[in-house]
Design a protein around this motif. Structure first.
Motif, PDB file in Angstrom:
ATOM      1  N   PHE A 113       0.838  -1.193   0.000  1.00  0.00           N
ATOM      2  CA  PHE A 113       0.000   0.000   0.000  1.00  0.00           C
ATOM      3  C   PHE A 113       0.876   1.246   0.000  1.00  0.00           C
ATOM      4  N   LEU A 114       0.716   2.061  -1.051  1.00  0.00           N
ATOM      5  CA  LEU A 114       1.468   3.307  -1.159  1.00  0.00           C
ATOM      6  C   LEU A 114       0.534   4.469  -0.824  1.00  0.00           C
ATOM      7  N   HIS A 115       1.084   5.451  -0.131  1.00  0.00           N
ATOM      8  CA  HIS A 115       0.286   6.634   0.155  1.00  0.00           C
ATOM      9  C   HIS A 115       1.229   7.829   0.235  1.00  0.00           C
ATOM     10  N   GLN A 116       0.900   8.862  -0.494  1.00  0.00           N
ATOM     11  CA  GLN A 116       1.725  10.075  -0.527  1.00  0.00           C
ATOM     12  C   GLN A 116       3.202   9.750  -0.748  1.00  0.00           C
ATOM     13  N   GLN A 117       3.468   9.078  -1.860  1.00  0.00           N
ATOM     14  CA  GLN A 117       4.811   8.753  -2.306  1.00  0.00           C
ATOM     15  C   GLN A 117       5.581   7.815  -1.370  1.00  0.00           C
ATOM     16  N   GLN A 118       4.938   7.321  -0.331  1.00  0.00           N
ATOM     17  CA  GLN A 118       5.665   6.452   0.579  1.00  0.00           C
ATOM     18  C   GLN A 118       4.990   5.095   0.712  1.00  0.00           C
ATOM     19  N   LEU A 119       5.838   4.104   1.085  1.00  0.00           N
ATOM     20  CA  LEU A 119       5.274   2.789   1.317  1.00  0.00           C
ATOM     21  C   LEU A 119       4.745   2.773   2.744  1.00  0.00           C
ATOM     22  N   VAL A 120       3.444   2.551   2.890  1.00  0.00           N
ATOM     23  CA  VAL A 120       2.838   2.602   4.210  1.00  0.00           C
ATOM     24  C   VAL A 120       2.783   1.203   4.825  1.00  0.00           C
ATOM     25  N   GLU A 121       2.397   0.259   4.004  1.00  0.00           N
ATOM     26  CA  GLU A 121       2.233  -1.085   4.568  1.00  0.00           C
ATOM     27  C   GLU A 121       2.409  -2.128   3.482  1.00  0.00           C
ATOM     28  N   ARG A 122       2.975  -3.275   3.861  1.00  0.00           N
ATOM     29  CA  ARG A 122       3.033  -4.397   2.936  1.00  0.00           C
ATOM     30  C   ARG A 122       2.912  -5.691   3.715  1.00  0.00           C
ATOM     31  N   GLY A 123       2.410  -6.706   3.036  1.00  0.00           N
ATOM     32  CA  GLY A 123       2.252  -7.991   3.710  1.00  0.00           C
ATOM     33  C   GLY A 123       1.316  -8.868   2.914  1.00  0.00           C
ATOM     34  N   PRO A 124       0.962 -10.040   3.478  1.00  0.00           N
ATOM     35  CA  PRO A 124      -0.009 -10.895   2.798  1.00  0.00           C
ATOM     36  C   PRO A 124      -1.310 -10.130   2.595  1.00  0.00           C
ATOM     37  N   THR A 125      -1.957 -10.367   1.475  1.00  0.00           N
ATOM     38  CA  THR A 125      -3.142  -9.604   1.114  1.00  0.00           C
ATOM     39  C   THR A 125      -4.201  -9.621   2.207  1.00  0.00           C
ATOM     40  N   GLN A 126      -4.432 -10.802   2.707  1.00  0.00           N
ATOM     41  CA  GLN A 126      -5.480 -10.931   3.719  1.00  0.00           C
ATOM     42  C   GLN A 126      -5.184 -10.050   4.926  1.00  0.00           C
ATOM     43  N   GLN A 127      -3.916 -10.058   5.320  1.00  0.00           N
ATOM     44  CA  GLN A 127      -3.532  -9.271   6.494  1.00  0.00           C
ATOM     45  C   GLN A 127      -3.715  -7.783   6.234  1.00  0.00           C
ATOM     46  N   VAL A 128      -3.259  -7.336   5.043  1.00  0.00           N
ATOM     47  CA  VAL A 128      -3.350  -5.913   4.725  1.00  0.00           C
ATOM     48  C   VAL A 128      -4.806  -5.460   4.705  1.00  0.00           C
ATOM     49  N   PHE A 129      -5.691  -6.316   4.197  1.00  0.00           N
ATOM     50  CA  PHE A 129      -7.074  -5.896   4.054  1.00  0.00           C
ATOM     51  C   PHE A 129      -7.887  -6.081   5.347  1.00  0.00           C
ATOM     52  N   GLU A 130      -7.567  -7.132   6.073  1.00  0.00           N
ATOM     53  CA  GLU A 130      -8.436  -7.437   7.202  1.00  0.00           C
ATOM     54  C   GLU A 130      -7.904  -6.960   8.548  1.00  0.00           C
ATOM     55  N   SER A 131      -6.591  -6.968   8.699  1.00  0.00           N
ATOM     56  CA  SER A 131      -6.075  -6.428   9.962  1.00  0.00           C
ATOM     57  C   SER A 131      -4.873  -5.533   9.699  1.00  0.00           C
ATOM     58  N   PRO A 132      -5.120  -4.420   9.009  1.00  0.00           N
ATOM     59  CA  PRO A 132      -4.006  -3.546   8.678  1.00  0.00           C
ATOM     60  C   PRO A 132      -3.357  -2.967   9.932  1.00  0.00           C
ATOM     61  N   ALA A 133      -2.049  -2.762   9.840  1.00  0.00           N
ATOM     62  CA  ALA A 133      -1.328  -2.273  11.008  1.00  0.00           C
ATOM     63  C   ALA A 133      -1.438  -0.749  11.109  1.00  0.00           C
ATOM     64  N   ARG A 134      -1.666  -0.093  10.010  1.00  0.00           N
ATOM     65  CA  ARG A 134      -1.639   1.374  10.017  1.00  0.00           C
ATOM     66  C   ARG A 134      -3.027   1.943   9.783  1.00  0.00           C
ATOM     67  N   GLU A 135      -3.258   3.084  10.366  1.00  0.00           N
ATOM     68  CA  GLU A 135      -4.538   3.757  10.287  1.00  0.00           C
ATOM     69  C   GLU A 135      -4.919   4.106   8.842  1.00  0.00           C
ATOM     70  N   GLU A 136      -3.922   4.675   8.045  1.00  0.00           N
ATOM     71  CA  GLU A 136      -4.227   5.064   6.663  1.00  0.00           C
ATOM     72  C   GLU A 136      -4.677   3.858   5.849  1.00  0.00           C
ATOM     73  N   THR A 137      -3.975   2.742   6.040  1.00  0.00           N
ATOM     74  CA  THR A 137      -4.331   1.538   5.292  1.00  0.00           C
ATOM     75  C   THR A 137      -5.772   1.153   5.578  1.00  0.00           C
ATOM     76  N   ALA A 138      -6.099   1.136   6.853  1.00  0.00           N
ATOM     77  CA  ALA A 138      -7.454   0.746   7.249  1.00  0.00           C
ATOM     78  C   ALA A 138      -8.473   1.663   6.587  1.00  0.00           C
ATOM     79  N   ARG A 139      -8.185   2.961   6.623  1.00  0.00           N
ATOM     80  CA  ARG A 139      -9.137   3.898   6.041  1.00  0.00           C
ATOM     81  C   ARG A 139      -9.245   3.693   4.534  1.00  0.00           C
ATOM     82  N   TYR A 140      -8.085   3.449   3.872  1.00  0.00           N
ATOM     83  CA  TYR A 140      -8.126   3.299   2.411  1.00  0.00           C
ATOM     84  C   TYR A 140      -8.849   2.020   2.010  1.00  0.00           C
ATOM     85  N   VAL A 141      -8.497   0.885   2.619  1.00  0.00           N
ATOM     86  CA  VAL A 141      -9.078  -0.384   2.154  1.00  0.00           C
ATOM     87  C   VAL A 141     -10.562  -0.471   2.508  1.00  0.00           C
ATOM     88  N   SER A 142     -10.994   0.324   3.483  1.00  0.00           N
ATOM     89  CA  SER A 142     -12.420   0.297   3.762  1.00  0.00           C
ATOM     90  C   SER A 142     -13.165   1.321   2.923  1.00  0.00           C
TER      91      SER A 142
END
Lengths: 380, 259, 321
Positions: free
Chosen positions: B226-255
């Protein structure tokens, strides 16, 4: 080379030995390049060769040797570069990347070299042509030529300049009016089949060689078997008008068609009468295009020779507004007819006229650029 | 023959502190990421997050853009793609690409598939036709085009054209395949067939797909970046990124709350 | 209504032109018949002898109008021009459109405009006083000593290299005049090729050369063909420049590349003056003008058909994505 590339080259220490073949080819190429440049730069012979076609055989051979050297360099250097440089690059990285066949890379380098040569063959003759005419004309140039009367094949160019101006003016009035009306009608009023037929009329006309139009102009207007007007202003203006009609019509039609429909729709929505819209909005935005068309027409009227020889004639008398029966001088005539006469004065006159024509062409190009730039700024 | 575990252990591609700018405009800053070998990796992020630029860096398509500058490195199979030994033509043979919209060449369908094979001189005559046939079968286009291989590709439907481009990219056997929003111009049916195909490419080929369609990322990707504002915010297995993201931005984006 | 009045002018001129030419050419067509196309002798006849009458047509003694050398000359000079101009123009256009930075491309564009705008009489002047002598002294001998030594080509490329007034110089001059037409059109066409197919070629690992050969040029092939035909039209009808460098050799086929010759247009402009007194001579010139028009129109038609055929099969001309 990017920062990363350089870093890699440093860390790898560039341990490589240049392959013999590459070195040999590179040396041959560089020698050919240097020789070519030296021969070409042999300052004493080049200008003479380019302007006069140098009467001394040796000088020309210098130039040819120079060109030959450059060609050999262009053919050989890509080999040396590819073979040598590829080895260097591979040696710089211990990894194994799939090699691209040298043939493909050499073909690509030849391709770009060929394109550069092609561009040189476009720019070179243009410079050579302009420079050649300037080099012969400028040393003899005297401003008085413009105001001096023509006397047979010597004297000045006053009559020719006036004649060309008069003819061009006539063409812009007659040809311009017809063309703008045609373009307007085709773009705004005509439709369907009528439009196709009328348009193919001027399109076919644009493909007819100007000498054919000149000949018919002579047969119909000038010759006693036709209307018998003799050489004069009117036949010249009419024939040139027919020649320029396709250009102005095309420019008018295209620029009118390019006016965005939203302008018209906007005006319609406001309840403005269509005629007013046409005049004030559509025509105004199409104006730069139409002016460019008229500019092209001016350039053609001033630069044409063949169709004028048998319609305008040539005369020592200052042109008047008399339309028929009195031959008119024009500026391209002395270039065509006087340049190889064995009289020094005639030759000088030919080159003076050539210089005036050249300056005029440059002016037209500059004005054209200004119009384009101006209309772009206004469009934004 | 390395085991599957070893294969996935060495990343196919690795971006190391990659920072990239066009003129004064920073496009990527400090990206460090491993692309797992033999898997599908999705790159997601809002518009302007630099995901397409990142993708186009992997086969150096950005090199010629005016004002382009980069620091950091990208390693393909452990070696820098900016090493002096790398020739662009060779790099792009190893790293293939499919674009947002189908871009067939102005030549017959057959010649389209064979274009890369011919350019790289990978095969001759009958072999080329055989490779082309295999690839067309692989992408499921063979039945539709086998009777008109000499025709223009521009008469095919949009989805078929994109499949043709995929067959063309596969014909030179790339190790990595870059997909730049490959289905954004296609209808749902064509999108589905391309997504199915992508799953069949792994683990033979490493696939990186840029997409703005989060459902698509979930369907096709093993891992997600997951990239946000030119930076890499989060990476990992797809399921993890979508269902239990570690970062707030990721959670907001994927939802779907921004982007 | 006034607009329609203007719009029919080109059509009327065209019809009038054809009627006049055909009407004027009839006596010569009757007099020469097929010899006009097959004969090589062009003779204006004895001006001061008593005219004679054959088959009901009055003409001067010894008059003969065989236009074959002029027709061949017209075609040959244009062919030489295109052989040189097409690769040069397309190569230059590729460089300008794909590689040169914007400013340099603009300067190159000015040179194209300059070359297109220079009156043909100036090109002719340059050809006669500068290019012609150089061709005669240096270029022609070079070709004669190299290509001219290849067996089978000796006849056309070897032998006497002439004075610089002739077929080769005319072809070169026409190339210079045709180049700006083809090059500027090609440049605009190349710039109009969509980015995606080209990026596709690059991403597939093709070199610039392969991309140009396989993608860019096929994409615009029929457009370039159109530009070539436009250039050919200019070359076939060009008058004054050719008249100044062709040597105006009436009535004999040029034996090799360098020999003096004449084209239809050059003959009309150089010799109409001598014909003014005799109706049959005038008629022959009308027939020449007709022949030139037919050649020009034929090439146009053939080219249109070619374009249609090419674009009808595989090449999606101007088809954006």
């Amino acid at each position: 080379m990017t920062e990363a590339t350089r870093a890699h080259a440093r860390t790898a220490g560039l341990k490589w030995r240049p392959p013999v073949l590459a070195v040999v080819l590179a040396v041959i190429g560089i020698i050919a390049l240097v020789l070519g440049i030296l021969y070409l730069a042999d300052g004493s012979s080049l200008p003479g060769f380019l302007i006069a076609g140098s009467s001394e055989v040796g000088h020309g051979h210098h130039v040819l040797r120079g060109i030959a050297g450059l060609v050999v360099a262009a053919v050989v250097l890509p080999f040396g570069w590819q073979i040598g440089w590829t080895r260097a690059r591979i040696a710089a990285d211990s990894g194994e990347w799939p090699a691209v066949p040298a043939g493909r890379k050499i073909a690509n380098m030849w391709y770009w070299i060929a394109c550069c040569i092609a561009l040189a063959l476009v720019v070179g003759p243009a410079l050579w042509l302009v420079g050649g005419v300037l080099a012969r004309a400028v040393p003899h140039w005297q401003w008085s030529v413009i105001t001096t009367d023509t006397l047979g094949d010597t004297g000045g160019l006053k009559q020719a300049i006036l004649g060309t101006l008069l003819i061009t003016l006539g063409v812009l009035i007659i040809g311009g009016t017809i063309s703008i009306l045609t373009g307007l009608y085709l773009a705004e009023l005509a439709s369907g089949r009528l439009r196709t037929v009328l348009r193919s009329g001027y399109e076919i006309l644009s493909g007819i060689p100007s000498i054919v139009l000149g000949l018919v102009g002579y047969l119909v207007l000038v010759s006693v078997t036709g209307l018998g007007w003799r050489y004069g202003l009117m036949p010249a203006v009419l024939v040139l008008s027919v020649i320029v009609i396709p250009y102005i019509t095309k420019a008018t039609e295209t620029s009118l068609l390019q006016v965005p429909t939203s302008y018209r729709e906007g005006a319609d929505a406001l309840g403005i009468p269509p005629a007013w819209t046409l005049r004030r909005i559509v025509f105004k935005s199409a104006l730069p295009g139409i002016v460019t068309g008229l500019l092209v027409a001016t350039a053609i009227s001033v630069g044409e020779t063949a169709p004028l020889l048998y319609t305008a004639g040539w005369s020592d008398f200052t042109p008047t507004l008399q339309l028929t029966g009195q031959p008119v001088a024009f500026l391209t005539y002395p270039v065509f007819s006087f340049f190889d006469l064995p009289v020094e004065g005639a030759k000088i006159l030919a080159y003076d006229a050539a210089l005036l024509l050249l300056v005029f062409v440059l002016l037209v190009i500059i004005v054209g650029r200004v119009i384009v730039a101006w209309s772009r700024r206004h469009a934004e | 023959m390395p085991s599957a575990a070893e294969l996935s252990a060495t990343p196919a591609l690795r971006a190391v502190d990659l920072t990239l700018s066009f003129g004064s405009r920073a496009v990527l800053s400090g990206i460090t990421a491993d692309i797992q070998n033999g898997a599908v990796t999705a790159v997601i992020g809002p518009t302007g997050s630099g995901k397409t630029t990142l993708l186009r860096t992997f086969n150096r398509m950005n090199d010629k853009v005016t004002g382009y500058r980069h620091t950091g490195d990208v390693l393909l199979d452990g070696r820098s793609i900016w090493s002096p030994a790398v020739e662009l033509m060779a790099l792009r043979r190893r790293v293939g690409m499919l674009f947002q919209r189908a871009n067939p060449f102005p030549m017959s369908i057959m010649d389209n598939v064979a274009a890369g094979v011919r350019a790289h001189k990978l095969a001759k005559g009958g072999e080329i036709r055989e490779i082309a046939r295999e690839r067309l079968v692989e992408v499921g286009l063979w039945d539709a085009v086998s009777s008109r291989l000499k025709d223009s590709p521009f008469r095919l439907s949009g989805g078929q054209q994109q499949l043709l481009c995929l067959a063309r990219a596969l014909a030179i056997s790339p190790e990595v395949l870059l997909l730049d929003e490959p289905t954004s111009a296609l209808d749902p049916m064509a999108t589905e067939s391309i997504e199915k195909l992508i799953r069949t490419l792994v683990p033979k080929i490493t696939v990186i797909i840029v997409t703005h369609n989060m459902a698509q990322a979930r369907r096709v990707a093993d891992r997600t970046i997951f990239l946000h504002q030119q930076q890499l915010v989060e990476r990992g297995p797809t399921q993890q990124v979508f269902e239990s993201p570690a970062r707030e931005e990721t959670a907001r984006y994927v939802s779907g709350r921004f982007g | 209504m006034i607009g329609l009045g203007g719009a029919v002018v080109p059509g009327l001129v065209l019809i009038g032109l054809l009627v006049e030419l055909i009407f004027k050419a009839l006596p010569a067509i009757g007099y020469s018949g097929l010899r006009f196309l097959t004969g090589s002798t062009w003779n204006f006849g004895a001006d001061y002898a008593t005219p004679v009458t054959t088959n009901g047509l009055t003409h001067l003694q010894g008059e003969e109008f065989g236009a074959l050398p002029q027709i061949l000359g017209t075609l040959a000079t244009s062919a030489i021009a295109l052989i040189i101009a097409v690769p040069v123009s397309v190569g230059a256009a590729l460089l300008i459109a794909e590689r040169l930075p914007r400013r340099l491309a603009g300067i190159a564009g000015v040179f194209l405009e300059l070359l297109a705008g220079v009156p043909s009489v100036l090109v002719g002047l340059w050809g006669a006083v500068t290019l012609g002598p150089i061709v005669a002294r240096h270029v022609s001998p070079l070709i004669a000593h190299t290509v001219g030594r290849i067996p089978g080509l000796t006849g056309f490329f070897g032998q006497s290299t002439g004075s610089g007034q002739g077929l080769f110089t005319s072809g070169l001059l026409l190339a210079v005049m045709v180049i700006p037409i083809i090059a500027s059109t090609s440049r605009d066409l190349i710039r109009g090729v969509p980015v995606l197919p080209r990026e596709g070629a690059v991403a597939l690992g093709m070199s610039d050369f392969e991309c140009a050969r396989k993608v860019t040029l096929p994409w615009i092939a029929s457009g370039i063909l159109g530009a070539v035909v436009l250039g050919l039209g200019r070359a076939l009808g060009e008058t004054i420049a050719v008249a100044m460098v062709c040597g105006v050799a009436l009535g004999s086929l040029p034996t090799n590349l360098y020999g003096a010759m004449v084209t239809i247009a050059a003959n009309i402009v150089q010799n109409l003056e001598t014909a003014i007194t005799d109706p049959m001579d005038i008629s022959a010139f009308a027939e020449l003008a007709l022949a030139l028009m037919v050649i020009t129109l034929l090439t146009n038609v053939v080219a249109t058909l070619l374009v249609r055929r090419v674009s009808g099969t595989a090449i999606p001309v101007g088809r954006g994505l």
